[in-house]
Design an enzyme around this catalytic site. Structure first.
Site, PDB file in Angstrom:
ATOM      1  N   CYS A  14       0.866  -1.175   0.000  1.00  0.00           N
ATOM      2  CA  CYS A  14       0.000   0.000   0.000  1.00  0.00           C
ATOM      3  C   CYS A  14       0.907   1.231   0.000  1.00  0.00           C
ATOM      4  O   CYS A  14       2.138   1.104  -0.111  1.00  0.00           O
ATOM      5  CB  CYS A  14      -0.985  -0.002   1.170  1.00  0.00           C
ATOM      6  SG  CYS A  14      -0.213   0.064   2.798  1.00  0.00           S
ATOM      7  N   ASN A  17       2.436   1.494   4.119  1.00  0.00           N
ATOM      8  CA  ASN A  17       2.750   0.257   4.845  1.00  0.00           C
ATOM      9  C   ASN A  17       2.556   0.391   6.358  1.00  0.00           C
ATOM     10  O   ASN A  17       3.241  -0.256   7.140  1.00  0.00           O
ATOM     11  CB  ASN A  17       4.177  -0.224   4.523  1.00  0.00           C
ATOM     12  CG  ASN A  17       4.491  -1.654   4.929  1.00  0.00           C
ATOM     13  OD1 ASN A  17       5.621  -2.011   5.227  1.00  0.00           O
ATOM     14  ND2 ASN A  17       3.499  -2.515   4.969  1.00  0.00           N
ATOM     15  N   CYS A  19      -1.033   1.025   7.380  1.00  0.00           N
ATOM     16  CA  CYS A  19      -2.472   0.792   7.571  1.00  0.00           C
ATOM     17  C   CYS A  19      -2.933  -0.470   6.831  1.00  0.00           C
ATOM     18  O   CYS A  19      -3.056  -1.536   7.429  1.00  0.00           O
ATOM     19  CB  CYS A  19      -3.294   1.999   7.108  1.00  0.00           C
ATOM     20  SG  CYS A  19      -2.904   3.527   7.988  1.00  0.00           S
ATOM     21  N   ARG A  20      -3.164  -0.363   5.525  1.00  0.00           N
ATOM     22  CA  ARG A  20      -3.813  -1.465   4.803  1.00  0.00           C
ATOM     23  C   ARG A  20      -2.937  -2.701   4.618  1.00  0.00           C
ATOM     24  O   ARG A  20      -3.384  -3.828   4.887  1.00  0.00           O
ATOM     25  CB  ARG A  20      -4.285  -0.977   3.418  1.00  0.00           C
ATOM     26  CG  ARG A  20      -5.396   0.026   3.510  1.00  0.00           C
ATOM     27  CD  ARG A  20      -5.596   0.727   2.184  1.00  0.00           C
ATOM     28  NE  ARG A  20      -4.464   1.597   1.861  1.00  0.00           N
ATOM     29  CZ  ARG A  20      -4.315   2.250   0.711  1.00  0.00           C
ATOM     30  NH1 ARG A  20      -5.231   2.112  -0.228  1.00  0.00           N
ATOM     31  NH2 ARG A  20      -3.268   3.025   0.508  1.00  0.00           N
ATOM     32  N   SER A  21      -1.703  -2.531   4.129  1.00  0.00           N
ATOM     33  CA  SER A  21      -0.913  -3.738   3.811  1.00  0.00           C
ATOM     34  C   SER A  21      -0.452  -4.521   5.043  1.00  0.00           C
ATOM     35  O   SER A  21      -0.425  -5.753   4.980  1.00  0.00           O
ATOM     36  CB  SER A  21       0.247  -3.435   2.852  1.00  0.00           C
ATOM     37  OG  SER A  21       1.145  -2.511   3.404  1.00  0.00           O
ATOM     38  N   ASP A 128      -7.957   3.797   1.444  1.00  0.00           N
ATOM     39  CA  ASP A 128      -6.964   4.251   2.422  1.00  0.00           C
ATOM     40  C   ASP A 128      -7.657   4.938   3.623  1.00  0.00           C
ATOM     41  O   ASP A 128      -8.257   5.994   3.462  1.00  0.00           O
ATOM     42  CB  ASP A 128      -6.041   5.247   1.715  1.00  0.00           C
ATOM     43  CG  ASP A 128      -4.876   5.653   2.583  1.00  0.00           C
ATOM     44  OD1 ASP A 128      -4.834   5.237   3.753  1.00  0.00           O
ATOM     45  OD2 ASP A 128      -4.006   6.382   2.074  1.00  0.00           O
TER      46      ASP A 128
HETATM   47  P1  4NP Z   1      -1.567   2.969   3.970  1.00  0.00           P
HETATM   48  O1  4NP Z   1      -2.054   4.402   4.506  1.00  0.00           O
HETATM   49  O2  4NP Z   1      -1.090   3.189   2.541  1.00  0.00           O
HETATM   50  O3  4NP Z   1      -2.794   2.121   4.013  1.00  0.00           O
HETATM   51  O4  4NP Z   1      -0.478   2.541   4.912  1.00  0.00           O
HETATM   52  C1  4NP Z   1      -1.229   5.534   4.442  1.00  0.00           C
HETATM   53  C2  4NP Z   1      -0.349   5.765   5.458  1.00  0.00           C
HETATM   54  C3  4NP Z   1       0.449   6.908   5.432  1.00  0.00           C
HETATM   55  C4  4NP Z   1       0.329   7.795   4.365  1.00  0.00           C
HETATM   56  C5  4NP Z   1      -0.559   7.550   3.354  1.00  0.00           C
HETATM   57  C6  4NP Z   1      -1.338   6.411   3.388  1.00  0.00           C
HETATM   58  N1  4NP Z   1       1.128   8.972   4.332  1.00  0.00           N
HETATM   59  O5  4NP Z   1       0.964   9.773   3.418  1.00  0.00           O
HETATM   60  O6  4NP Z   1       1.937   9.187   5.257  1.00  0.00           O
END
Ligand code: 4NP
Length: 158
Positions: A14, A17, A19-21, A128
């Site tokens: 994702c 890394n 939240c989702r993955s 997300d």
């Molecule tokens: P993820 O969520 O892709 O599901 O881990 C996010 C976590 C952090 C950010 C974006 C999405 N960020 O921009 O810091």
């Protein structure tokens, strides 16, 4: 009936890394254990480098605790060697897939797919939840990952 899919190497990707993955990785490992499947290699990674070395978002942690799913991961970024090591690289949304393909070496063997393409309920995208101000998106992500994990394993057993 126990799933007969042979162990494969699977990498969940994702954007950050955190939240989702890592949820997808934890839930997939949980289902492997539940189904008594051994010999798999499962990891997760990020498109971006912002959170490298950090643990998952506290809302991801609390959602996994609530469902008794063990999660232990430190964020790492997708790297070129992943493309010839893993059998599957799963993205969560179309942007992930496009970014993953942009980061790929000239030739590679991994199959790059949307994890949501294995959802029996046909919810293709895992949204997300990072910028949400509550936990609801994390719960929804957990539920989607549960369905997609089972759907993916079922597809291999066919
Ligand atoms: P993820 O969520 O892709 O599901 O881990 C996010 C976590 C952090 C950010 C974006 C999405 N960020 O921009 O810091």
């Amino acid at each position: 009936m126990a799933n007969s899919a042979q162990g494969k190497k699977v990498l969940f990707i994702c954007l950050g890394n955190i939240c989702r993955s890592p949820i997808a990785e934890a839930v997939f490992n949980h289902i492997l254990e539940e189904q008594g499947l051994a010999g798999w290699e499962v990891d997760s990674g990020a498109i971006g480098s912002w959170h490298v070395g950090r643990g998952p978002d506290r809302r991801a942690v609390s959602t996994m605790k609530k469902h008794n799913v063990h999660m232990s991961h430190k964020a790492r970024q997708l790297k070129k060697t992943d493309f010839n090591h893993y059998d599957y690289i799963f993205g969560m949304d179309h942007e992930n897939i496009s970014d993953i393909k942009d980061m790929a070496p000239k030739t590679y063997t991994a199959s790059i797919e949307l994890f949501g393409s294995y959802d029996p309920q046909k919810e293709l995208l895992i949204r997300d939840p990072y910028y949400d101000d509550d936990d609801a998106g994390f719960e929804k992500c957990y539920e989607q990952c549960l369905r997609c994990s089972k759907g993916f394993l079922d597809s291999l057993a066919k």
